[in-house]
Design an enzyme around this catalytic site. Structure first.
Site, mmCIF file in Angstrom:
data_model
loop_
_atom_site.group_PDB
_atom_site.id
_atom_site.type_symbol
_atom_site.label_atom_id
_atom_site.label_comp_id
_atom_site.label_asym_id
_atom_site.label_seq_id
_atom_site.Cartn_x
_atom_site.Cartn_y
_atom_site.Cartn_z
ATOM 1 N N ASP A 189 0.814 -1.215 0.000
ATOM 2 C CA ASP A 189 0.000 0.000 0.000
ATOM 3 C C ASP A 189 0.847 1.264 0.000
ATOM 4 O O ASP A 189 0.340 2.354 -0.279
ATOM 5 C CB ASP A 189 -0.936 0.019 1.212
ATOM 6 C CG ASP A 189 -2.135 -0.901 1.028
ATOM 7 O OD1 ASP A 189 -2.419 -1.279 -0.127
ATOM 8 O OD2 ASP A 189 -2.787 -1.246 2.029
ATOM 9 N N ARG B 251 -2.732 1.419 -9.150
ATOM 10 C CA ARG B 251 -1.787 2.361 -8.545
ATOM 11 C C ARG B 251 -0.472 2.458 -9.305
ATOM 12 O O ARG B 251 0.170 3.511 -9.287
ATOM 13 C CB ARG B 251 -1.546 1.976 -7.078
ATOM 14 C CG ARG B 251 -2.743 2.285 -6.202
ATOM 15 C CD ARG B 251 -2.549 1.894 -4.761
ATOM 16 N NE ARG B 251 -3.705 2.315 -3.972
ATOM 17 C CZ ARG B 251 -3.984 1.869 -2.755
ATOM 18 N NH1 ARG B 251 -3.171 0.982 -2.177
ATOM 19 N NH2 ARG B 251 -5.055 2.302 -2.114
#
Length: 441
Positions: free
Chosen positions: A311, A342
């Site tokens: 993350d 991402r």
């Protein structure tokens, strides 16, 4: 009503100061869920208040938990399975991947059909590997569309053994939580487990709740017919959120340190390892028992395995733009299936700011770059938004307009206040709405 394209206006500045990190999203969600599965009334202090926790609270109420909030404290009277009666057979999971995976698995204990839906953005979060495993255990899954929501699940599952994909650790966590409270023995093996620290976080919770299970490498056995006793718990700070404030301080031109509190050094959160990594690369970081001190300093890039803290890919990509040498972030394939892709999102936006950031199949290759202000977009992803805010603060010139920032509420609702407390020039954009809409398309 909050405008759909809320924005931040960011100017270069030199952050420093002290701040107490807000509650962990991962711990808050697990605490709420386990309290709702317990016998008796549990007390949860300092739970994060965010759209994801609201989703979890709403779903747990539908499973029969009685929940009241007194100030910053949640009182949760649990309703352990098996489930037979609900206030609703329709569970809306919002935009929460954890709620989707964990509550889908728990729904497999119900003899009644449950409709699982969510926000349109949740459709990009894979669920098929978990559904397949639940079907092998006897669940009936109907109305599957493109291996995503909406679908109807009906149990109850039977005793058995399955193999689950480890590409996203939430699949394995969902099975472990369900097996912990299932009436029959269940076992499963995890194939190629990724994001291992986050699965270990779930197992740490089960240990603390005295749930018995055996483990041999990545195969687990749960004996069944166990129950969770009520408990009291105070949610610690969120290391994932702390990473953004730490980056503000680490890259600062100020000579003053940044000190972040409410970060227990023994907490098992996965993103805690990011701080040790940065320290090993030369960053001036001191990790204390309950806080971390960051001094502005230079650091090296490197070849970095992202799996322990996947993350953190967006903020580490920003940091690597300021490193002394190139960096290669790898083993982050799962980052393509988060709130956004991402890998592509952060590369695309940092290139707008002058960054030399190149996507690979499972990560990024980043060369040191001088960033400048630009109009950038969050891709409706809280971690992309906060990473770009840090990039804007440390741009060498120009303001940055960061669009679609309401997503920050998912994990760090008071991010702007925190940044301003650290003397970062980030503010909610107050320009003409029609102009902002044009810029933020």
């Amino acid at each position: 009503m909050v405008p759909l394209n809320q924005a931040f206006l960011i100017s270069p500045s030199a952050p420093y100061g002290e701040f107490s990190i807000p509650p962990s999203k991962s711990h808050s969600l697990r605490a709420i869920l386990f309290a709702s599965l317990s016998k008796g009334t549990s007390i949860i202090n300092n739970s994060l208040s965010s759209p994801d926790t609201d989703t979890m609270l709403s779903a747990c109420k539908k499973f029969g938990a009685r929940i009241t909030r007194v100030g910053e404290t949640l009182h949760i009277q649990g309703n352990p399975p098996p489930y037979s009666q609900y206030s609703s057979h329709h569970f809306h999971m919002g935009n929460s991947g954890i709620a989707l995976r964990f509550l889908t698995a728990l729904s497999s204990l119900s003899p009644s059909p449950i409709l699982i839906t969510g926000a349109h953005t949740l459709k990009r979060r894979p669920i098929e590997p978990l559904l397949s495993s639940l079907e092998q255990l006897g669940s009936e899954i109907r109305q599957k569309k493109s291996s995503s929501i909406p679908f109807v699940i009906r149990g109850p599952i039977s005793s058995g053994h399955v193999t689950i994909s480890g590409q996203d650790s939430q699949y394995a966590s969902a099975l472990a939580i369900t097996a912990a409270v299932a009436p029959h023995p269940l076992s499963f093996s995890i194939e190629n487990l990724k994001e291992r620290p986050w699965f270990d976080l779930t197992l740490d919770w089960l240990h603390s709740l005295n749930i018995s299970f055996s483990r041999e490498q990545d195969s687990l056995f749960f004996p069944g017919a166990q129950s969770i006793k009520s408990f009291s718990y105070s949610v610690p700070g969120d290391y994932s959120s702390a990473a953004f404030l730490a980056a503000l301080g680490l890259l600062s031109s100020s000579s003053n340190p940044t000190v972040l509190y409410n970060l227990p050094s023994k907490d098992p959160q996965g993103d805690k390892q990011l701080f040790s990594l940065l320290k090993s690369l030369g960053a001036d970081i001191v990790i204390e028992k309950d806080h971390i001190e960051i001094r502005p300093s230079s650091f090296s890039g490197g070849v970095i395995d992202m799996d322990p803290f996947i993350d953190a890919l967006p903020i580490l990509a920003v940091l690597c733009c300021f490193a002394k040498n190139p960096s290669h972030l790898y083993n982050a394939l799962g980052a393509r299936d988060k709130e956004s892709n991402r890998i592509e999102a952060i590369a695309h936006e940092l290139r707008k700011m002058g960054g030399s950031v190149h996507p690979t199949q499972d990560g990024l290759y980043i060369e040191p770059s001088r960033l400048h202000g630009a109009v950038v977009h969050s891709h409706n992803d809280h971690r992309i938004a906060m990473a770009l805010a840090v990039a804007g603060v440390h741009a060498s010139s120009g303001q940055t307009l960061l669009c679609n920032t309401q997503c920050v509420n998912k994990s760090f609702p008071h991010f702007v206040i925190a940044a301003q407390t650290l003397h970062a020039n980030i503010r909610h954009h107050q320009a003409d709405f029609s102009l902002r809409s044009s810029l933020c398309r």
